[in-house]
Design an enzyme around this catalytic site. Structure first.
Site, PDB file in Angstrom:
ATOM      1  N   PHE A  60       2.785 -13.985  16.578  1.00 38.23           N
ATOM      2  CA  PHE A  60       3.112 -12.600  16.953  1.00 38.23           C
ATOM      3  C   PHE A  60       1.871 -11.733  17.117  1.00 38.23           C
ATOM      4  CE2 PHE A  60       3.363 -12.962  12.293  1.00 38.23           C
ATOM      5  CZ  PHE A  60       2.526 -11.929  11.890  1.00 38.23           C
ATOM      6  N   ARG A  88       3.812   0.468  -0.923  1.00 40.10           N
ATOM      7  CA  ARG A  88       4.540  -0.626  -0.261  1.00 40.10           C
ATOM      8  C   ARG A  88       6.038  -0.567  -0.585  1.00 40.10           C
ATOM      9  NH1 ARG A  88       2.078  -4.521   3.262  1.00 40.10           N
ATOM     10  NH2 ARG A  88       3.282  -6.165   2.245  1.00 40.10           N
ATOM     11  N   THR A  94       8.534  -6.043   5.102  1.00 38.59           N
ATOM     12  CA  THR A  94       8.025  -6.191   6.468  1.00 38.59           C
ATOM     13  C   THR A  94       9.177  -6.209   7.474  1.00 38.59           C
ATOM     14  OG1 THR A  94       6.159  -7.443   5.593  1.00 38.59           O
ATOM     15  CG2 THR A  94       6.594  -7.665   7.956  1.00 38.59           C
ATOM     16  N   ARG A 105      11.305   1.997   5.912  1.00 36.17           N
ATOM     17  CA  ARG A 105      11.800   1.033   6.914  1.00 36.17           C
ATOM     18  C   ARG A 105      13.311   0.835   6.776  1.00 36.17           C
ATOM     19  NH1 ARG A 105       6.781  -3.085   5.864  1.00 36.17           N
ATOM     20  NH2 ARG A 105       5.316  -2.290   7.426  1.00 36.17           N
ATOM     21  N   ASN A 115       8.409  -1.750  13.185  1.00 34.71           N
ATOM     22  CA  ASN A 115       8.739  -1.331  11.809  1.00 34.71           C
ATOM     23  C   ASN A 115       8.031  -0.045  11.364  1.00 34.71           C
ATOM     24  OD1 ASN A 115       6.262  -2.452  11.396  1.00 34.71           O
ATOM     25  ND2 ASN A 115       6.925  -4.015   9.945  1.00 34.71           N
ATOM     26  N   HIS A 118       2.614   1.187   8.388  1.00 33.92           N
ATOM     27  CA  HIS A 118       1.757   0.186   7.749  1.00 33.92           C
ATOM     28  C   HIS A 118       1.349   0.708   6.374  1.00 33.92           C
ATOM     29  CE1 HIS A 118      -1.666  -2.443   6.918  1.00 33.92           C
ATOM     30  NE2 HIS A 118      -2.287  -1.348   6.524  1.00 33.92           N
TER      31      HIS A 118
HETATM   32  N1  UDP Z   1       4.955  -8.709  12.391  1.00 39.52           N
HETATM   33  C1  UDP Z   1       5.719  -9.163  13.444  1.00 39.52           C
HETATM   34  N2  UDP Z   1       6.408 -10.343  13.297  1.00 39.52           N
HETATM   35  C2  UDP Z   1       6.344 -11.071  12.151  1.00 39.52           C
HETATM   36  C3  UDP Z   1       5.557 -10.603  11.088  1.00 39.52           C
HETATM   37  C4  UDP Z   1       4.876  -9.418  11.238  1.00 39.52           C
HETATM   38  O1  UDP Z   1       5.796  -8.526  14.486  1.00 39.52           O
HETATM   39  O2  UDP Z   1       7.004 -12.131  12.077  1.00 39.52           O
HETATM   40  C5  UDP Z   1       4.230  -7.432  12.536  1.00 39.52           C
HETATM   41  C6  UDP Z   1       4.924  -6.292  11.808  1.00 39.52           C
HETATM   42  O3  UDP Z   1       4.748  -5.106  12.596  1.00 39.52           O
HETATM   43  C7  UDP Z   1       4.140  -6.204  10.517  1.00 39.52           C
HETATM   44  C8  UDP Z   1       2.735  -6.536  11.008  1.00 39.52           C
HETATM   45  O4  UDP Z   1       2.924  -7.555  11.975  1.00 39.52           O
HETATM   46  O5  UDP Z   1       4.248  -4.918   9.930  1.00 39.52           O
HETATM   47  C9  UDP Z   1       1.774  -7.020   9.948  1.00 39.52           C
HETATM   48  O6  UDP Z   1       2.345  -8.117   9.270  1.00 39.52           O
HETATM   49  P1  UDP Z   1       2.260  -8.216   7.679  1.00 39.52           P
HETATM   50  O7  UDP Z   1       2.718  -9.563   7.289  1.00 39.52           O
HETATM   51  O8  UDP Z   1       0.912  -7.775   7.229  1.00 39.52           O
HETATM   52  O9  UDP Z   1       3.395  -7.169   7.213  1.00 39.52           O
HETATM   53  P2  UDP Z   1       3.250  -5.727   6.510  1.00 39.52           P
HETATM   54  O10 UDP Z   1       2.071  -5.802   5.581  1.00 39.52           O
HETATM   55  O11 UDP Z   1       3.069  -4.704   7.610  1.00 39.52           O
HETATM   56  O12 UDP Z   1       4.550  -5.525   5.791  1.00 39.52           O
HETATM   57 MG    MG Z   2       0.116  -6.382   5.953  1.00 34.86          MG
END
Ligand code: UDP
Ligand code: MG
Length: 151
Positions: A60, A88, A94, A105, A115, A118
């Site tokens: 992704f 968080r 996520t 979220r 989502n 961040h």
């Molecule tokens: N993301 C995505 N598909 C996935 C996992 C993540 O589009 O399967 C995107 C989503 O916007 C996420 C960002 O990538 O917020 C960063 O991923 P991370 O695992 O760091 O999640 P976060 O820390 O934002 O919860």
């Molecule tokens: Mg992250």
């Protein structure tokens, strides 16, 4: 855990387009966190690749960079007790569908790729992200409420 812990919180382009900036800021303010840096910017793909360097190689990743560069983001540093972990929790999971109602979220979005926000995942990544987005540093100020928010 310290009352000066800091986290990097960013409202993503979909959060800005959907007029959720005020609501997201209000949640952190109302919880008792102190805003110590704030700006709106449209980030370049190169800058976003640094921010998301840990995810390079994920399927992704290209779509994530395109989405994040597609419009302005709102960048913030919030300070206060347990800012990283509690930040968080306030954002939710996520995947918005796995986020509890009451989280940002869980209340405002549905899709993992849209989502809306961040939040740093550790104190170490918070420090890195703060340096990346606010190279000139943050604003140190004394809140008149401090004695009412912390013992
Ligand atoms: N993301 C995505 N598909 C996935 C996992 C993540 O589009 O399967 C995107 C989503 O916007 C996420 C960002 O990538 O917020 C960063 O991923 P991370 O695992 O760091 O999640 P976060 O820390 O934002 O919860
Ligand atoms: Mg992250």
């Amino acid at each position: 855990m310290s009352t000066t812990e800091r986290t990097y919180i960013m409202i993503k382009p979909d959060g800005v387009q959907r007029n959720l900036v005020g609501k997201i800021i209000a949640r952190f303010e109302e919880r008792g966190y102190k805003l110590i840096a704030l700006k709106m910017t449209q980030a370049t793909p190169e800058h976003l690749e640094k921010h998301y360097a840990d995810l390079k190689g994920k399927p992704f990743f290209p779509g994530l960079i395109k989405y994040m560069a597609s419009g302005p983001v709102v960048c913030m540093v919030w300070q206060g007790l347990d800012a990283v972990k509690t930040g968080r929790v306030m954002l939710g999971a996520t995947n918005p569908l796995a986020s509890p109602i009451g989280s940002i979220r869980g209340d405002f979005c549905l899709a993992v790729g849209r989502n809306i926000c961040h939040g740093s995942d550790s104190v170490e990544s918070a420090e890195k992200e703060i340096a990346l987005w606010f190279p000139d540093g943050v604003v140190q100020w004394t809140s008149a409420l401090e004695g009412w928010v912390f013992e």
